[in-house]
Motif scaffolding. Structure first.
Motif, PDB file in Angstrom:
ATOM      1  N   ASN A  74      -3.354  24.365  -3.173  1.00 21.97           N
ATOM      2  CA  ASN A  74      -4.444  23.746  -2.429  1.00 21.97           C
ATOM      3  C   ASN A  74      -3.985  22.387  -1.914  1.00 21.97           C
ATOM      4  N   GLU A  75      -4.067  22.187  -0.607  1.00 18.62           N
ATOM      5  CA  GLU A  75      -3.573  20.985   0.011  1.00 18.62           C
ATOM      6  C   GLU A  75      -4.521  19.804  -0.214  1.00 18.62           C
ATOM      7  N   PHE A  76      -3.928  18.621  -0.344  1.00 15.37           N
ATOM      8  CA  PHE A  76      -4.675  17.366  -0.409  1.00 15.37           C
ATOM      9  C   PHE A  76      -3.755  16.267   0.070  1.00 15.37           C
ATOM     10  N   CYS A  77      -4.315  15.119   0.395  1.00 13.63           N
ATOM     11  CA  CYS A  77      -3.511  13.986   0.849  1.00 13.63           C
ATOM     12  C   CYS A  77      -3.625  12.840  -0.146  1.00 13.63           C
ATOM     13  N   VAL A  78      -2.578  12.064  -0.231  1.00 13.70           N
ATOM     14  CA  VAL A  78      -2.595  10.813  -0.978  1.00 13.70           C
ATOM     15  C   VAL A  78      -2.465   9.703   0.054  1.00 13.70           C
ATOM     16  N   ALA A  79      -3.431   8.800   0.054  1.00 18.01           N
ATOM     17  CA  ALA A  79      -3.470   7.724   1.048  1.00 18.01           C
ATOM     18  C   ALA A  79      -4.070   6.479   0.422  1.00 18.01           C
ATOM     19  N   ARG A 108       0.846  -1.208   0.000  1.00 20.66           N
ATOM     20  CA  ARG A 108       0.000   0.000   0.000  1.00 20.66           C
ATOM     21  C   ARG A 108       0.877   1.253   0.000  1.00 20.66           C
ATOM     22  N   TRP A 109       1.942   1.266   0.797  1.00 22.26           N
ATOM     23  CA  TRP A 109       2.832   2.421   0.855  1.00 22.26           C
ATOM     24  C   TRP A 109       3.521   2.645  -0.493  1.00 22.26           C
ATOM     25  N   ALA A 110       3.897   1.572  -1.161  1.00 22.41           N
ATOM     26  CA  ALA A 110       4.521   1.695  -2.487  1.00 22.41           C
ATOM     27  C   ALA A 110       3.540   2.340  -3.477  1.00 22.41           C
ATOM     28  N   ARG A 111       2.271   1.978  -3.406  1.00 23.89           N
ATOM     29  CA  ARG A 111       1.260   2.589  -4.304  1.00 23.89           C
ATOM     30  C   ARG A 111       1.055   4.061  -3.974  1.00 23.89           C
ATOM     31  N   ILE A 112       1.066   4.398  -2.681  1.00 21.80           N
ATOM     32  CA  ILE A 112       0.937   5.810  -2.277  1.00 21.80           C
ATOM     33  C   ILE A 112       2.116   6.607  -2.810  1.00 21.80           C
ATOM     34  N   ARG A 113       3.317   6.091  -2.666  1.00 17.93           N
ATOM     35  CA  ARG A 113       4.517   6.794  -3.155  1.00 17.93           C
ATOM     36  C   ARG A 113       4.480   6.941  -4.677  1.00 17.93           C
ATOM     37  N   ALA A 114       4.045   5.888  -5.374  1.00 11.88           N
ATOM     38  CA  ALA A 114       3.966   5.957  -6.843  1.00 11.88           C
ATOM     39  C   ALA A 114       2.941   6.997  -7.280  1.00 11.88           C
ATOM     40  N   GLU A 115       1.798   7.041  -6.610  1.00 14.09           N
ATOM     41  CA  GLU A 115       0.768   8.036  -6.962  1.00 14.09           C
ATOM     42  C   GLU A 115       1.262   9.445  -6.666  1.00 14.09           C
ATOM     43  N   SER A 116       1.950   9.625  -5.565  1.00 14.20           N
ATOM     44  CA  SER A 116       2.512  10.936  -5.237  1.00 14.20           C
ATOM     45  C   SER A 116       3.500  11.380  -6.319  1.00 14.20           C
ATOM     46  N   ALA A 117       4.343  10.469  -6.766  1.00 17.40           N
ATOM     47  CA  ALA A 117       5.306  10.794  -7.826  1.00 17.40           C
ATOM     48  C   ALA A 117       4.579  11.147  -9.121  1.00 17.40           C
ATOM     49  N   ARG A 118       3.520  10.429  -9.441  1.00 21.75           N
ATOM     50  CA  ARG A 118       2.736  10.728 -10.651  1.00 21.75           C
ATOM     51  C   ARG A 118       2.142  12.130 -10.568  1.00 21.75           C
ATOM     52  N   LEU A 119       1.660  12.501  -9.398  1.00 25.82           N
ATOM     53  CA  LEU A 119       1.041  13.817  -9.230  1.00 25.82           C
ATOM     54  C   LEU A 119       2.081  14.934  -9.183  1.00 25.82           C
ATOM     55  N   VAL A 120       3.285  14.653  -8.728  1.00 27.81           N
ATOM     56  CA  VAL A 120       4.373  15.628  -8.823  1.00 27.81           C
ATOM     57  C   VAL A 120       4.682  15.880 -10.303  1.00 27.81           C
ATOM     58  N   ALA A 121       4.733  14.822 -11.103  1.00 25.85           N
ATOM     59  CA  ALA A 121       4.991  14.967 -12.534  1.00 25.85           C
ATOM     60  C   ALA A 121       3.886  15.767 -13.226  1.00 25.85           C
ATOM     61  N   ALA A 122       2.671  15.742 -12.663  1.00 24.18           N
ATOM     62  CA  ALA A 122       1.542  16.487 -13.231  1.00 24.18           C
ATOM     63  C   ALA A 122       1.490  17.938 -12.756  1.00 24.18           C
ATOM     64  N   GLY A 123       2.387  18.325 -11.839  1.00 25.70           N
ATOM     65  CA  GLY A 123       2.424  19.715 -11.385  1.00 25.70           C
ATOM     66  C   GLY A 123       2.186  19.908  -9.901  1.00 25.70           C
ATOM     67  N   GLY A 124       1.905  18.835  -9.171  1.00 26.23           N
ATOM     68  CA  GLY A 124       1.726  18.948  -7.730  1.00 26.23           C
ATOM     69  C   GLY A 124       3.075  18.964  -7.025  1.00 26.23           C
ATOM     70  N   ARG A 125       3.041  19.169  -5.709  1.00 25.98           N
ATOM     71  CA  ARG A 125       4.288  19.118  -4.945  1.00 25.98           C
ATOM     72  C   ARG A 125       4.025  18.490  -3.573  1.00 25.98           C
ATOM     73  N   GLY A 129       4.803   5.543   5.620  1.00 29.75           N
ATOM     74  CA  GLY A 129       3.968   4.360   5.781  1.00 29.75           C
ATOM     75  C   GLY A 129       2.488   4.636   5.841  1.00 29.75           C
ATOM     76  N   HIS A 130       2.064   5.912   5.853  1.00 33.40           N
ATOM     77  CA  HIS A 130       0.644   6.206   6.016  1.00 33.40           C
ATOM     78  C   HIS A 130       0.057   7.082   4.922  1.00 33.40           C
ATOM     79  N   HIS A 131       0.548   8.326   4.770  1.00 32.04           N
ATOM     80  CA  HIS A 131       0.021   9.208   3.733  1.00 32.04           C
ATOM     81  C   HIS A 131       1.016  10.305   3.392  1.00 32.04           C
ATOM     82  N   VAL A 132       0.753  10.988   2.282  1.00 38.82           N
ATOM     83  CA  VAL A 132       1.590  12.085   1.816  1.00 38.82           C
ATOM     84  C   VAL A 132       0.711  13.315   1.679  1.00 38.82           C
ATOM     85  N   VAL A 133       1.116  14.414   2.301  1.00 43.16           N
ATOM     86  CA  VAL A 133       0.419  15.690   2.141  1.00 43.16           C
ATOM     87  C   VAL A 133       1.030  16.381   0.932  1.00 43.16           C
TER      88      VAL A 133
END
Length: 144
Positions: A135-140, A100-117, A124-128
């Motif tokens: 605008n803040e959001f979490c990936v979990a 699950r943590w690997a999927r969260i990290r991969a999604e965070s990286a995908r969203l950084v590539a799309a312009g997020g930070r 092990g839990h979530h990424v802000v």
């Protein structure tokens, strides 16, 4: 029956933010309401201030009709503080905590590539994160 909600984001650049959130959520441009063929035609029916343009907004929807509609509106004032309400982007799938943590990290990286930070990582839990306008959001992970 539960009441449905729409979410609205104020922003400086509606097309930029719409592109990011379509990528993040898998959403599409919502078609104009019947009987209108275009958003511009629909927009023209309102008595809006001069200079108000259909390009100052975007309407997005879940193509499967499950998630809430997302309206993105350009406004003149800047964002000045932390969101009082934020979205959680939930990655699908089950598995071990490491998977699950690997999927969260991969999604965070995908969203950084799309312009997020990334703003903060809760290992092990979530990424802000923040979208291109802060605008803040979490990936979990989704429900286990």
């Amino acid at each position: 029956m539960a009441t449905r909600i729409d979410l609205t984001l104020d922003c400086a650049d509606a097309p930029l933010l719409a592109a990011f959130w379509k990528t993040a959520l898998g959403y599409v441009d919502e078609p104009p309401p019947a009987p209108f063929r275009t958003r511009k035609e629909w927009h023209a029916q309102f008595d809006l201030p001069e200079g108000d343009s259909v390009d100052d907004a975007a309407w997005l929807c879940d193509p499967d009709g499950v998630g809430p509609r997302l309206t993105i509106l350009s406004v003149p004032e800047p964002k000045v503080a932390k969101n009082r309400l934020h979205m959680d982007v939930r990655v699908p799938g089950h598995g071990s905590p490491e998977e699950r943590w690997a999927r969260i990290r991969a999604e965070s990286a995908r969203l950084v590539a799309a312009g997020g930070r990334v703003q903060e990582v809760f290992e092990g839990h979530h990424v802000v994160m923040a979208d291109p306008e802060g605008n803040e959001f979490c990936v979990a992970a989704g429900a286990a």
